[in-house]
Design a protein around this motif. Structure first.
Motif, PDB file in Angstrom:
ATOM      1  N   VAL A  77       4.390 -26.557  12.097  1.00 33.76           N
ATOM      2  CA  VAL A  77       4.087 -25.910  13.189  1.00 33.76           C
ATOM      3  C   VAL A  77       4.331 -26.482  14.387  1.00 33.76           C
ATOM      4  CG1 VAL A  77       2.476 -24.358  14.399  1.00 33.76           C
ATOM      5  CG2 VAL A  77       2.135 -24.343  11.858  1.00 33.76           C
ATOM      6  N   VAL A  78       5.291 -25.811  15.387  1.00 30.75           N
ATOM      7  CA  VAL A  78       5.946 -26.367  16.369  1.00 30.75           C
ATOM      8  C   VAL A  78       5.195 -25.311  17.683  1.00 30.75           C
ATOM      9  CG1 VAL A  78       7.867 -27.256  17.702  1.00 30.75           C
ATOM     10  CG2 VAL A  78       7.679 -27.297  15.252  1.00 30.75           C
ATOM     11  N   ALA A  79       4.723 -26.043  18.714  1.00 34.03           N
ATOM     12  CA  ALA A  79       4.540 -25.130  19.936  1.00 34.03           C
ATOM     13  C   ALA A  79       5.426 -25.553  21.148  1.00 34.03           C
ATOM     14  CB  ALA A  79       3.125 -25.467  20.399  1.00 34.03           C
ATOM     15  N   THR A  80       5.916 -24.576  21.836  1.00 31.86           N
ATOM     16  CA  THR A  80       6.756 -24.913  22.864  1.00 31.86           C
ATOM     17  C   THR A  80       6.308 -24.219  24.008  1.00 31.86           C
ATOM     18  OG1 THR A  80       8.907 -24.838  23.489  1.00 31.86           O
ATOM     19  CG2 THR A  80       8.386 -22.941  22.145  1.00 31.86           C
ATOM     20  N   ASP A  98       6.983 -29.494  21.662  1.00 29.63           N
ATOM     21  CA  ASP A  98       8.186 -29.464  22.346  1.00 29.63           C
ATOM     22  C   ASP A  98       8.273 -28.843  23.655  1.00 29.63           C
ATOM     23  OD1 ASP A  98      10.764 -29.861  23.121  1.00 29.63           O
ATOM     24  OD2 ASP A  98      11.407 -30.233  21.049  1.00 29.63           O
ATOM     25  N   SER A  99       8.266 -29.266  24.784  1.00 33.13           N
ATOM     26  CA  SER A  99       8.116 -28.320  25.900  1.00 33.13           C
ATOM     27  C   SER A  99       9.605 -27.606  26.139  1.00 33.13           C
ATOM     28  CB  SER A  99       7.747 -29.315  27.035  1.00 33.13           C
ATOM     29  OG  SER A  99       8.735 -30.090  27.393  1.00 33.13           O
ATOM     30  N   THR A 100      10.613 -28.198  25.597  1.00 35.19           N
ATOM     31  CA  THR A 100      11.882 -27.851  25.867  1.00 35.19           C
ATOM     32  C   THR A 100      12.686 -27.316  24.713  1.00 35.19           C
ATOM     33  OG1 THR A 100      13.121 -29.980  25.741  1.00 35.19           O
ATOM     34  CG2 THR A 100      12.421 -29.239  27.904  1.00 35.19           C
ATOM     35  N   THR A 102      12.895 -24.264  23.275  1.00 37.40           N
ATOM     36  CA  THR A 102      13.893 -23.128  23.329  1.00 37.40           C
ATOM     37  C   THR A 102      14.967 -23.249  24.228  1.00 37.40           C
ATOM     38  OG1 THR A 102      11.737 -21.672  23.386  1.00 37.40           O
ATOM     39  CG2 THR A 102      13.614 -20.594  24.440  1.00 37.40           C
ATOM     40  N   LEU A 103      14.850 -24.052  25.272  1.00 41.88           N
ATOM     41  CA  LEU A 103      16.102 -24.340  26.089  1.00 41.88           C
ATOM     42  C   LEU A 103      17.141 -25.028  25.297  1.00 41.88           C
ATOM     43  CD1 LEU A 103      14.429 -25.194  29.610  1.00 41.88           C
ATOM     44  CD2 LEU A 103      15.661 -23.148  28.923  1.00 41.88           C
ATOM     45  N   ASP A 104      16.672 -26.389  24.637  1.00 44.65           N
ATOM     46  CA  ASP A 104      17.358 -26.889  23.735  1.00 44.65           C
ATOM     47  C   ASP A 104      18.085 -26.127  22.745  1.00 44.65           C
ATOM     48  OD1 ASP A 104      16.664 -29.491  24.793  1.00 44.65           O
ATOM     49  OD2 ASP A 104      15.322 -29.933  23.470  1.00 44.65           O
ATOM     50  N   GLY A 105      17.467 -25.210  22.033  1.00 44.66           N
ATOM     51  CA  GLY A 105      18.093 -24.084  21.326  1.00 44.66           C
ATOM     52  C   GLY A 105      19.276 -23.411  21.907  1.00 44.66           C
TER      53      GLY A 105
END
Length: 120
Positions: A77-80, A98-100, A102-105
């Motif tokens: 499970v990953v929280a962003t 991982d704070s970024t 969505t932006l990395d994707g």
């Protein structure tokens, strides 16, 4: 197993819930989003903070448990996102933050699309 999305759950997040509470309930003030030390609140603002934060933690944990139960998968499970950290640090059910993400994707998708256009 093949890396495809099987399912998802959409629910209001912390900011939307906090805004709905203060904007749509008579005489409730805007408030700072933070987890109070105790769920046993002694005043209105702390009560709102407790309801939003402890409620979100509980909702998140329930959803994770139910998804694992229904799929039979021992998934990671990953929280962003900005407030994902506030939930991730309060539960053992989130494996990574991982704070970024969505932006990395989005960056990866953009780069792949750009490379495909060059080859056309």
């Amino acid at each position: 197993g093949d890396g495809c999305l099987m399912a998802g759950v959409t629910a209001p997040g912390i900011r939307i819930s906090a805004a709905a509470l203060s904007e749509n309930a008579a005489k409730l003030p805007a408030f700072e989003i933070k987890k109070p030390d105790s769920i046993l609140a002694g005043d209105t603002v702390t009560s709102m903070q407790a309801g939003i934060m402890y409620g979100q933690i509980g909702q998140t944990e329930y959803i994770i448990r139910q998804m694992k139960k229904e799929t039979g998968c021992d998934m990671k499970v990953v929280a962003t996102g900005g407030l994902g950290r506030a939930i991730a640090r309060e539960t053992t059910l989130i494996d990574y933050y991982d704070s970024t993400l969505t932006l990395d994707g989005l960056r990866i998708i953009y780069q792949k699309n750009r490379q495909e256009k060059k080859h056309e």
